[in-house]
Write a protein that holds these residues in place. Structure first.
Motif, mmCIF file in Angstrom:
data_model
loop_
_atom_site.group_PDB
_atom_site.id
_atom_site.type_symbol
_atom_site.label_atom_id
_atom_site.label_comp_id
_atom_site.label_asym_id
_atom_site.label_seq_id
_atom_site.Cartn_x
_atom_site.Cartn_y
_atom_site.Cartn_z
ATOM 1 N N HIS A 123 -10.905 35.015 13.239
ATOM 2 C CA HIS A 123 -12.314 34.643 13.093
ATOM 3 C C HIS A 123 -12.598 33.865 11.815
ATOM 4 O O HIS A 123 -13.447 32.992 11.794
ATOM 5 N N HIS B 94 -15.744 35.166 23.394
ATOM 6 C CA HIS B 94 -14.602 35.956 23.874
ATOM 7 C C HIS B 94 -14.385 35.913 25.384
ATOM 8 O O HIS B 94 -14.111 36.939 26.008
ATOM 9 N N HIS C 120 -15.245 45.308 17.110
ATOM 10 C CA HIS C 120 -16.213 44.205 17.041
ATOM 11 C C HIS C 120 -16.580 43.783 18.457
ATOM 12 O O HIS C 120 -15.927 44.177 19.419
ATOM 13 N N ALA D 5 -16.204 42.079 21.057
ATOM 14 C CA ALA D 5 -15.331 41.127 21.752
ATOM 15 C C ALA D 5 -15.325 41.302 23.267
ATOM 16 O O ALA D 5 -14.847 40.430 23.983
ATOM 17 N N LEU E 126 -20.176 39.864 16.409
ATOM 18 C CA LEU E 126 -19.294 38.973 17.162
ATOM 19 C C LEU E 126 -18.021 38.669 16.392
ATOM 20 O O LEU E 126 -16.993 38.367 16.973
ATOM 21 N N GLU F 73 -6.852 38.447 20.118
ATOM 22 C CA GLU F 73 -7.101 37.288 19.267
ATOM 23 C C GLU F 73 -5.802 36.870 18.599
ATOM 24 O O GLU F 73 -5.697 35.795 18.011
HETATM 25 ZN ZN LIG Z 1 -13.491 38.292 18.126
#
Ligand SMILES: [Zn+2]
Length: 340
Positions: free
Chosen positions: A83, A171, A235, A237, A255, A310
């Motif tokens: 991120h 996401h 988070h 996602a 986010l 991620e």
């Molecule tokens: Zn994320």
């Protein structure tokens, strides 16, 4: 060599799928050892496409669709949470040299600028989530009150974070149905860059999409009878996934993992966990589990991993884990948490 091993163990693990994959799997492993610097030259006879890809799912989808025709250069390194990641000069050179640049969209806030400054008129750029990312963030402001007090300069410093909080949810790759559409977008970009091999890309994309569809059907059948529908994540996602399967995600952070909750928001999550008898607080492999641990300790809930994919950890990469195997682990974790 590392990727070769990864592929080989991946093939062994996936058992019945090995046959379908072996054609592109073995040769794409070899491709990763080749130097990535043949500039913007078109893929002529035998020349592979250089594909620069941002986050793990983009690199994985590009490898699956490209198979033996592509050399994928993953930009965000293994084990790094993307991120707040930004490209180095070396990464910019890789984007500039690429025949195709694959990015998800939104999560790589630097991508549009990189496309402009790493200019290459022959490169095909593909924002895989374009037209798919239609959800707003569920956390409007991670730090209410902070921007209204203090001097205007301070408010300016908070501007980026606030803008991010208002952004679309990136996401989409965590919904196995939207992931199929991202694979199609990547297929189209590879076909555009390498039209002589259109059939190769179409065949690989169809085969991988069939696996994603099978994954989707597993999610449908295993989640429809869940005792509970609410799950608490690290988070935010998993909103697309939650919407797809009739679940409700309660995120601790916003986010982006950097959007840490206020004490009031922590208290709200704790209250929600107690009220809805949530038994498991999910944490992630690439970020600190401190907040999840705090809520679990307050509520006597357990903790488990729900992976937003991620990026893989180094261990996962070494063990041959991939998008489908991690999503299957996510499904098993959700089933356990929602029925325990
Ligand atoms: Zn994320």
């Amino acid at each position: 060599m590392a990727r070769q091993r990864k592929w080989m163990s991946g093939l062994l693990l996936s058992g019945g799928l090995a046959l379908a994959l072996s054609g592109c799997g073995s040769s794409s492993g070899g491709a990763s050892n080749e130097p990535a610097g043949n500039g913007g030259t078109d893929a002529g006879e035998g020349a592979k496409l250089n594909v620069a890809a941002t986050i793990y799912p983009m690199a994985e989808f590009a490898r699956q669709v490209g198979g033996s025709r592509v050399n994928v250069v993953p930009l965000v390194p293994t084990g790094v949470e993307p991120h707040d990641w930004e490209p180095s000069a070396k990464d910019m050179a890789a984007i500039s040299d690429a025949d195709v640049f694959v990015y998800n969209g939104i999560v790589e806030s630097w991508a549009e600028q990189a496309i402009g400054s790493a200019a290459n008129p022959d490169r095909v750029d593909v924002e895989a989530s374009r037209g798919l990312a239609d959800l707003e963030g569920s956390v409007d402001d991670p730090h209410p009150g902070e921007e209204s007090e203090g001097d205007p300069n301070h408010a300016d410093e908070q501007g980026d974070e606030h803008a991010e909080a208002q952004a679309k949810d990136p996401h989409v790759w965590l919904d196995p149905v939207l992931a199929q559409q991202e694979v199609r977008a990547i297929q189209k970009a590879l076909e555009q860059a390498d039209p002589d091999y259109k059939d190769h890309y179409a065949k690989n994309a169809d085969a991988y999409i069939a696996k994603l569809e099978e994954l989707h059907q597993q999610f449908v059948s295993q989640l429809e009878t869940s005792k509970r529908k609410d799950f608490v994540t690290s988070h935010a996602a998993f909103t697309y996934l939650a919407e797809r399967y009739g679940l409700k995600q309660v995120p601790i952070s916003g986010l982006s993992p950097e959007q840490e909750p206020s004490p009031e928001q922590m208290a709200q999550v704790i209250e929600f966990v107690r009220e809805h008898q949530v038994k498991t607080i999910f944490f992630e492999t690439l970020i600190d589990s401190k907040l999840a641990d705090t809520i679990a300790a307050e509520t006597q809930a357990g903790t488990d991993v729900l992976n937003p994919l991620e990026g893989l950890t180094k261990e996962q990469a070494d063990q041959g884990e991939d998008y489908i195997s991690v999503m299957t682990s996510n499904l098993n974790a959700l089933v356990k948490a929602l029925n325990g």
